[in-house]
Write a protein that holds these residues in place. Sequence first.
Motif, PDB file in Angstrom:
ATOM      1  N   ALA A   1       0.854  -1.036   0.111  1.00  0.00           N
ATOM      2  CA  ALA A   1      -0.160  -0.295   0.202  1.00  0.00           C
ATOM      3  C   ALA A   1       0.737   1.804   0.212  1.00  0.00           C
ATOM      4  O   ALA A   1       0.088   2.051  -0.102  1.00  0.00           O
ATOM      5  CB  ALA A   1      -0.714   0.359   1.150  1.00  0.00           C
ATOM      6  N   ARG A   2       2.174   1.128  -0.592  1.00  0.00           N
ATOM      7  CA  ARG A   2       2.949   2.145  -0.049  1.00  0.00           C
ATOM      8  C   ARG A   2       4.015   2.699  -1.105  1.00  0.00           C
ATOM      9  O   ARG A   2       4.082   1.046  -1.222  1.00  0.00           O
ATOM     10  CB  ARG A   2       3.223   2.177   0.974  1.00  0.00           C
ATOM     11  CG  ARG A   2       4.459   1.295   1.566  1.00  0.00           C
ATOM     12  CD  ARG A   2       5.328   1.788   3.348  1.00  0.00           C
ATOM     13  NE  ARG A   2       5.820   0.757   3.786  1.00  0.00           N
ATOM     14  CZ  ARG A   2       6.468  -0.379   3.087  1.00  0.00           C
ATOM     15  NH1 ARG A   2       7.720   0.691   2.701  1.00  0.00           N
ATOM     16  NH2 ARG A   2       6.778  -0.919   3.603  1.00  0.00           N
ATOM     17  N   HIS A   3       4.373   3.201  -1.667  1.00  0.00           N
ATOM     18  CA  HIS A   3       5.931   3.608  -3.184  1.00  0.00           C
ATOM     19  C   HIS A   3       6.262   4.526  -2.644  1.00  0.00           C
ATOM     20  O   HIS A   3       5.743   5.999  -2.584  1.00  0.00           O
ATOM     21  CB  HIS A   3       4.694   3.965  -4.034  1.00  0.00           C
ATOM     22  CG  HIS A   3       5.493   3.697  -5.108  1.00  0.00           C
ATOM     23  ND1 HIS A   3       6.516   3.262  -5.886  1.00  0.00           N
ATOM     24  CD2 HIS A   3       6.481   5.235  -5.674  1.00  0.00           C
ATOM     25  CE1 HIS A   3       6.527   3.963  -7.355  1.00  0.00           C
ATOM     26  NE2 HIS A   3       6.909   4.945  -6.888  1.00  0.00           N
ATOM     27  N   MET A   4       7.555   4.397  -1.707  1.00  0.00           N
ATOM     28  CA  MET A   4       8.548   5.809  -1.489  1.00  0.00           C
ATOM     29  C   MET A   4       9.545   6.638  -2.619  1.00  0.00           C
ATOM     30  O   MET A   4       9.852   5.855  -2.972  1.00  0.00           O
ATOM     31  CB  MET A   4       9.245   4.899  -0.452  1.00  0.00           C
ATOM     32  CG  MET A   4       8.740   4.635   0.704  1.00  0.00           C
ATOM     33  SD  MET A   4       7.360   5.348   1.505  1.00  0.00           S
ATOM     34  CE  MET A   4       7.733   6.367   2.653  1.00  0.00           C
ATOM     35  N   GLU A   5       8.517   7.823  -3.106  1.00  0.00           N
ATOM     36  CA  GLU A   5       8.838   8.228  -4.567  1.00  0.00           C
ATOM     37  C   GLU A   5       7.477   9.304  -4.155  1.00  0.00           C
ATOM     38  O   GLU A   5       7.164   9.814  -3.685  1.00  0.00           O
ATOM     39  CB  GLU A   5       8.784   7.150  -4.910  1.00  0.00           C
ATOM     40  CG  GLU A   5       9.480   7.633  -6.456  1.00  0.00           C
ATOM     41  CD  GLU A   5       9.203   7.887  -8.154  1.00  0.00           C
ATOM     42  OE1 GLU A   5       8.391   6.540  -7.954  1.00  0.00           O
ATOM     43  OE2 GLU A   5      10.260   7.718  -9.247  1.00  0.00           O
ATOM     44  N   ALA A   6       8.914  10.439  -4.911  1.00  0.00           N
ATOM     45  CA  ALA A   6       7.858  12.073  -4.819  1.00  0.00           C
ATOM     46  C   ALA A   6       7.257  11.826  -6.497  1.00  0.00           C
ATOM     47  O   ALA A   6       7.360  10.934  -6.974  1.00  0.00           O
ATOM     48  CB  ALA A   6       8.776  12.727  -5.304  1.00  0.00           C
TER      49      ALA A   6
END
Length: 301
Positions: A72-77
Motif C-alpha cells: 500500500a505504499r510507494h516511497m517516491e516523490a
Amino acid sequence: MYDLIVVGGGPAGLTATIYGLRKRLNVLMVSKDLGGKTQWRLALPWIDDYQVIRGLEVVNKFKSELEYLDFARHMEAAEKIEKDGDNFVVHTHGGGELKTRAVIIATGAKQKTLKLPGEKEYMMKGLCYSALSYAPLFIDRQVVVIGDGDLALRATAELATIAQKVTLISQTDKILASPLGKKVKASKNVTTLFGYEVVEFKGDEFARTVVTKDPGGATVEVPSEGIFIEKALIPNSQMVQGLVELDNEGRISVDCGSRTNVPGIFAAGDVTAGFAEQVLIAVGEGAKAALSAYEYLLPKL
Ligand SMILES: Cc1cc2nc3c(=O)[nH]c(=O)nc-3n(C[C@H](O)[C@H](O)[C@H](O)COP(=O)(O)OP(=O)(O)OC[C@H]3O[C@@H](n4cnc5c(N)ncnc54)[C@H](O)[C@@H]3O)c2cc1C
C-alpha cells in the motif's frame, strides 16, 4: 488501476490511507517519507518534557501499519497529476505512471527559513516556526518574533498575552496597520524593531541571542529565550497547478467535504486553504477526505 492514490505520508496522508484501506479500497500511498512534519518538537532549557501528546505518537500506529503493508505504499516523490478521461495519472519522480480513479493530495507545506548562520544549529532548540503550536510554553519569558506579515503579527499578539517581553523584528511598520496591529502597538510588553536586519543566531546548547544590524548598520544583539520565525508557508501543490483551483498563496481550495473543484481529486492538511496547521487537524482532514473519496467511488465499485 488503483481506486485511490494518496500523495503524502504526513498525518493527513497516513490517516487517509488507513481509512481507505479500512473501506477495502485498492489504495496506494505515494510519499517521500512516513510521518511528515510530526518529528518536529521544540526543546527548551526550562522544560524537561511537556505533557502533551506528541504528533508522532498520534500517527505512530498508522505509520507502523503502513510500514508493514508494503503493497500500500510507494516511497517516491510525485511530480505531476494529470486527468485521463474520468481517471487520473500520477507521474512519479522516476518516470513512473500510476493510474487511479481518485486522488487525495496531502503533501503539506514547506517552512520558509532565513538561511542564516546558527539557524540550522538551533532549529527546534529555542528557535521555532510556529507560535500557534508553542506560544503557551513562554509564560513570563523574553521572546523575539521575526517576520513582515500577518503570521508575525499574530504570533506577537498571542505571545504578548503571556510573555514578559516580546520583541518584533520586521522590515516594515506597515505590519501594524490592522486592528490587531493597533492592539500590538498598545501592548506595553512589546518592543518593535523596524528596518532591522537579522544576520545571525547565537547561543550555547539553545538559541539565546538574535544578532541584528540596525538601519544605520550598527550591530545590535537581542537576548531571547525563544525565537519565532513567522513567515508564510509554501504549500507543496505544484503537482496540481493548472489542474485544480488554488488560492493566491498556492494552497488547494477545498469545500467542507475536502473536495477540490475537480471531481475525483480531494485534498487534506497543510496543503489546503483550511485554517490552522496542526497535527490533529491534518489527521481529521485526512479521515474526511478518505470518506469523501469513498462516497465518490461508491457508484463505480
Ligand atoms: C517546526 C514545526 C513544529 C510544529 N509543531 C507542532 C506541534 O507541536 N503541534 C501540532 O499540532 N502541529 C505542529 N506543527 C504543524 C504540523 O506538523 C503540521 O500541521 C502537520 O504535520 C501537517 O500534516 P500534513 O499531513 O498536512 O503535512 P506534512 O506533515 O507536512 O506531511 C506532508 C507529506 O507529504 C510528503 N510529500 C511532500 N511533497 C511530496 C511529493 N511531491 N510527493 C510525494 N510526497 C510528498 C512529505 O514527504 C510528507 O510525508 C509543527 C510544524 C512545524 C514545521
